[in-house]
Write an enzyme that holds these catalytic residues in place. Structure first.
Site, PDB file in Angstrom:
ATOM      1  N   TYR A   1       0.727  -0.809   0.323  1.00 48.67           N
ATOM      2  CA  TYR A   1      -0.256   0.227   0.232  1.00 48.67           C
ATOM      3  C   TYR A   1       1.355   1.324   0.025  1.00 48.67           C
ATOM      4  O   TYR A   1       2.063   1.209   0.051  1.00 48.67           O
ATOM      5  CB  TYR A   1      -0.937  -0.198   0.922  1.00 48.67           C
ATOM      6  CG  TYR A   1      -0.095   0.380   2.894  1.00 48.67           C
ATOM      7  CD1 TYR A   1      -0.734   1.797   3.264  1.00 48.67           C
ATOM      8  CD2 TYR A   1       0.551  -0.301   3.359  1.00 48.67           C
ATOM      9  CE1 TYR A   1      -0.021   1.934   3.808  1.00 48.67           C
ATOM     10  CE2 TYR A   1       0.302  -0.134   4.904  1.00 48.67           C
ATOM     11  CZ  TYR A   1       0.835   1.041   4.956  1.00 48.67           C
ATOM     12  OH  TYR A   1       1.028   1.247   6.124  1.00 48.67           O
ATOM     13  N   CYS A   2       0.368   2.459  -0.848  1.00 49.32           N
ATOM     14  CA  CYS A   2       0.931   3.512  -0.667  1.00 49.32           C
ATOM     15  C   CYS A   2      -0.094   4.976   0.099  1.00 49.32           C
ATOM     16  O   CYS A   2      -1.024   4.448   1.057  1.00 49.32           O
ATOM     17  CB  CYS A   2       1.336   3.932  -2.115  1.00 49.32           C
ATOM     18  SG  CYS A   2       0.071   3.340  -3.000  1.00 49.32           S
ATOM     19  N   GLY A   3       0.200   5.885  -0.463  1.00 48.75           N
ATOM     20  CA  GLY A   3      -0.894   6.645   0.094  1.00 48.75           C
ATOM     21  C   GLY A   3      -2.139   6.447  -0.256  1.00 48.75           C
ATOM     22  O   GLY A   3      -3.757   7.000   0.074  1.00 48.75           O
TER      23      GLY A   3
END
Length: 289
Positions: free
Chosen positions: A237-239
């Protein structure tokens, strides 16, 4: 199989198409960045000959509620409609590129490959193409509508309510910057920090100085530092679900299949009651949204 093509390999694919010995090659320009999400002006000024512009914000995502994250996945029918608008037909080879270290192009790669499309990313993007002295053109390209039909089960995702259970048996990678991971920098989200137990490995650790992906051997060494190898269950996951798909591409190049949590931190941090870890350690100082 490599999910990347070099400039030389792209030229080879295009020549094979011209000679009738290879599939039709469709070029898609996916220029986008956080500070300038509308990449059309740059596309109109210069793009690979024949390339069609793809709008990440409106075609590779859909408008949603804050609790869905900033870039919810597009509905399948909408994505198929957009792909037909790009001129795609069944059996085409799709090559996506950008000018942002292949991050937005990787989102298109991830979305289309789930439906059986032969899609690659031009390693190094438009800069690599121009750096080889290859021609660019100006203006818009408006293709004839295609008839592509998506197949497959659209697998490869992990949802909000599955994240904690997954983390107990696999490695959850947070590919944001260390400042975002620790909570020192909150950007546009209501709270900083990370999902408890997530390991930080910034997406740009997989990229060379000229915007290309590291060699697969180097990628395997990089992922090993986060406890990830070919036998590891891994989710990313990221932003907001864009950079995570770039890391999924890097993992695929190193021979590791990953799940993506598309809602990412922008969804997690907008969902009341979710646990949050602060600091540089995976478990960190715990709080809640």
């Amino acid at each position: 199989m490599s999910h990347l093509v070099s400039v030389a390999q792209l030229i080879h694919l295009q020549r094979a198409e011209e000679h009738g010995t290879g599939p039709v090659v469709r070029l898609l320009d996916v220029r986008w960045r956080l500070d300038r999400p509308e990449g059309r002006p740059e596309y109109l000024a210069a793009h690979l000959p024949g390339a069609v512009y793809v709008d990440l914000e409106h075609e590779l995502a859909r408008r949603g509620e804050p609790a869905e994250g900033r870039h919810p996945l597009p509905d399948t029918d909408d994505l198929q409609r957009a792909a037909r608008g790009w001129g795609l037909d069944d059996g085409d080879t799709v090559v996506a590129y950008d000018d942002n270290r292949s991050v937005p192009a990787a989102r298109l790669w991830w979305l289309l490959r789930r439906f059986g499309v032969d899609v690659r990313v031009l390693d190094g993007g438009i800069r690599a193409w121009a750096g080889e002295g290859m021609p660019l053109e100006r203006g818009d390209v408006l293709p004839e509508p295609g008839g592509i039909t998506f197949a497959g089960d659209a697998a490869g995702v992990i949802l909000l309510d599955q994240v904690e259970a997954f983390r107990d048996g696999g490695v959850l990678l947070d590919v944001r910057t260390p400042e975002q991971y620790s909570g020192a920098h909150t950007a546009t989200d209501p709270i900083g920090g990370h999902i408890p137990g997530a390991v930080n490995l910034p997406a740009m650790a997989t990229v060379t100085g000229d915007g290309r992906l590291q060699h697969p051997d180097a990628l395997r060494r990089i992922f090993a530092t986060a406890g990830v190898d070919a036998g590891t269950e891994v989710a990313v996951y990221c932003g907001s679900g864009v950079a995570a798909m770039h890391t999924a591409l890097a993992l695929e190049q190193s021979g590791i299949r990953a799940l993506v949590y598309p809602g990412s931190w922008s969804q997690w941090s907008n969902t009341r009651g979710q646990p949050v870890a602060m600091g540089i350690l995976p478990e960190g100082r715990l709080t809640k949204v």
